[in-house]
Design a protein around this motif. Sequence first.
Motif, short mmCIF file in Angstrom:
data_model
loop_
_atom_site.label_atom_id
_atom_site.label_comp_id
_atom_site.label_asym_id
_atom_site.label_seq_id
_atom_site.Cartn_x
_atom_site.Cartn_y
_atom_site.Cartn_z
N LYS A 1 0.86 -1.20 -0.18
CA LYS A 1 -0.18 -0.14 0.20
C LYS A 1 0.89 1.30 0.13
O LYS A 1 0.65 2.30 -0.74
N ILE A 2 1.86 1.35 0.73
CA ILE A 2 2.88 2.53 0.83
C ILE A 2 3.56 2.60 -0.40
O ILE A 2 3.57 3.73 -1.05
N TRP A 3 4.01 1.70 -1.10
CA TRP A 3 4.84 1.93 -2.45
C TRP A 3 3.93 2.25 -3.36
O TRP A 3 4.30 2.99 -4.50
N GLU A 4 2.48 1.86 -3.30
CA GLU A 4 1.62 2.53 -4.31
C GLU A 4 1.37 4.01 -4.20
O GLU A 4 0.72 4.45 -5.13
N LYS A 5 1.61 4.43 -3.10
CA LYS A 5 1.13 5.91 -2.92
C LYS A 5 2.01 6.74 -3.56
O LYS A 5 3.34 6.72 -3.52
N THR A 6 1.47 7.91 -4.15
CA THR A 6 2.12 8.98 -4.72
C THR A 6 2.22 10.31 -4.32
O THR A 6 2.41 11.31 -4.69
N ASP A 7 1.45 10.56 -3.16
CA ASP A 7 1.03 11.70 -2.49
C ASP A 7 1.28 11.55 -0.94
O ASP A 7 1.03 10.39 -0.22
N GLN B 1 -0.01 13.00 1.78
CA GLN B 1 -1.08 12.86 2.69
C GLN B 1 -1.58 11.18 2.38
O GLN B 1 -2.35 10.89 3.52
N ASP B 2 -1.48 10.71 1.23
CA ASP B 2 -1.77 9.21 1.07
C ASP B 2 -1.03 8.31 1.96
O ASP B 2 -1.44 7.34 2.74
N VAL B 3 0.14 8.56 1.99
CA VAL B 3 1.09 7.91 2.90
C VAL B 3 0.91 8.17 4.52
O VAL B 3 0.75 7.29 5.19
N SER B 4 0.39 9.30 4.70
CA SER B 4 -0.08 9.70 6.01
C SER B 4 -1.38 8.79 6.53
O SER B 4 -1.58 8.43 7.60
N LYS B 5 -2.52 8.33 5.53
CA LYS B 5 -3.58 7.66 5.66
C LYS B 5 -2.93 6.17 6.05
O LYS B 5 -3.62 5.61 7.17
N VAL B 6 -1.95 5.84 5.50
CA VAL B 6 -1.70 4.39 5.61
C VAL B 6 -0.95 4.38 7.38
O VAL B 6 -1.17 3.35 7.77
N LEU B 7 -0.14 5.40 7.56
CA LEU B 7 0.38 5.45 8.82
C LEU B 7 -0.63 5.50 10.16
O LEU B 7 -0.56 4.79 11.10
N ARG B 8 -1.76 6.16 9.69
CA ARG B 8 -3.04 6.04 10.55
C ARG B 8 -3.44 4.64 10.66
O ARG B 8 -3.93 4.10 11.81
N ASP B 9 -3.29 3.69 9.51
CA ASP B 9 -3.83 2.36 9.77
C ASP B 9 -3.01 1.68 10.42
O ASP B 9 -3.36 0.79 11.26
N GLU C 1 11.31 10.03 -1.07
CA GLU C 1 11.34 10.04 -2.24
C GLU C 1 10.13 10.86 -2.90
O GLU C 1 10.20 11.51 -3.94
N ILE C 2 9.07 10.90 -2.46
CA ILE C 2 7.77 11.79 -2.84
C ILE C 2 8.28 13.03 -2.76
O ILE C 2 8.05 14.09 -3.57
N ALA C 3 8.75 13.46 -1.61
CA ALA C 3 8.98 14.89 -1.25
C ALA C 3 9.98 15.16 -1.89
O ALA C 3 10.12 16.78 -2.43
#
Length: 247
Positions: free
Chosen positions: A18-24, A26-34, A169-171
């Motif tokens: 899921k993390i590797w699929e994120k390109t934003d 904030q989307d990574v942040s949502k996975v951190l929430r999970d 990497e995204i940043a």
Amino acid sequence: MRRLLETYSNFVFETQIKIWEKTDAQDVSKVLRDIADHYEFDGFCLAIDRQASGHIDQFAKLHDWPEAWIEEYRHLELHKKDPHPHLVNSRRTPYVWNENSFASQSDASFVLDVAAQYGLKAGLILPLRLSSGTHALSLHTSKPTVNHDLALAMELNLLAVTVADQYLEIATTGTNPVMEDGELLEALSETQKEVLRWMAVGKTNWEIATILSMRKRTVDYHASSILKKLGVASRMQAVNIFSKSQL
């Protein structure tokens, strides 16, 4: 009884994907929430180069801290008293803390007293030694203590490295990183690839030596060579590269 680690849980591998699929970010942040929810923490903060700056806005990149706590941290200049930046810089292993961890240090104790008022009463901090620098993932809870074992720490350590690498990497590029990990792995010998495969499922060097009928010092040598050839600073970064290449 402590849970012994035979291999990382399915949650770890599924979450890495899921993390590797994120390109934003904030989307990574949502996975951190999970991740925080799965391991029964109330919140999180990914700190980038925390020891290099006292300004909370510069080091707290992905977090769900209460805004009131952030304002208090700024207003009271708590970076001057906060014990965690020093510990993150000096330690290589995860550590737990609670309101009583720094009772003998008045400044540090004051920071924790203020944090507790905003629901940050205990936590687990994972120092991350990456090729990009020293970072940290902090997970906190409003409970008075954290239930901590080796398996949990190892799983969270791998996920923390995956999150930090992907966020950076995204940043840096603004996009999902190009999958060039397979090319990096080609620099490894067949034996080193086999060692890395076992590292990727959570085996220690001693366990790998037993599985592959090698001396532990031989596995230690291969593990060190793997880090050098992949250009990474930690075992977990090497595992992250291998796991991503298997997609």
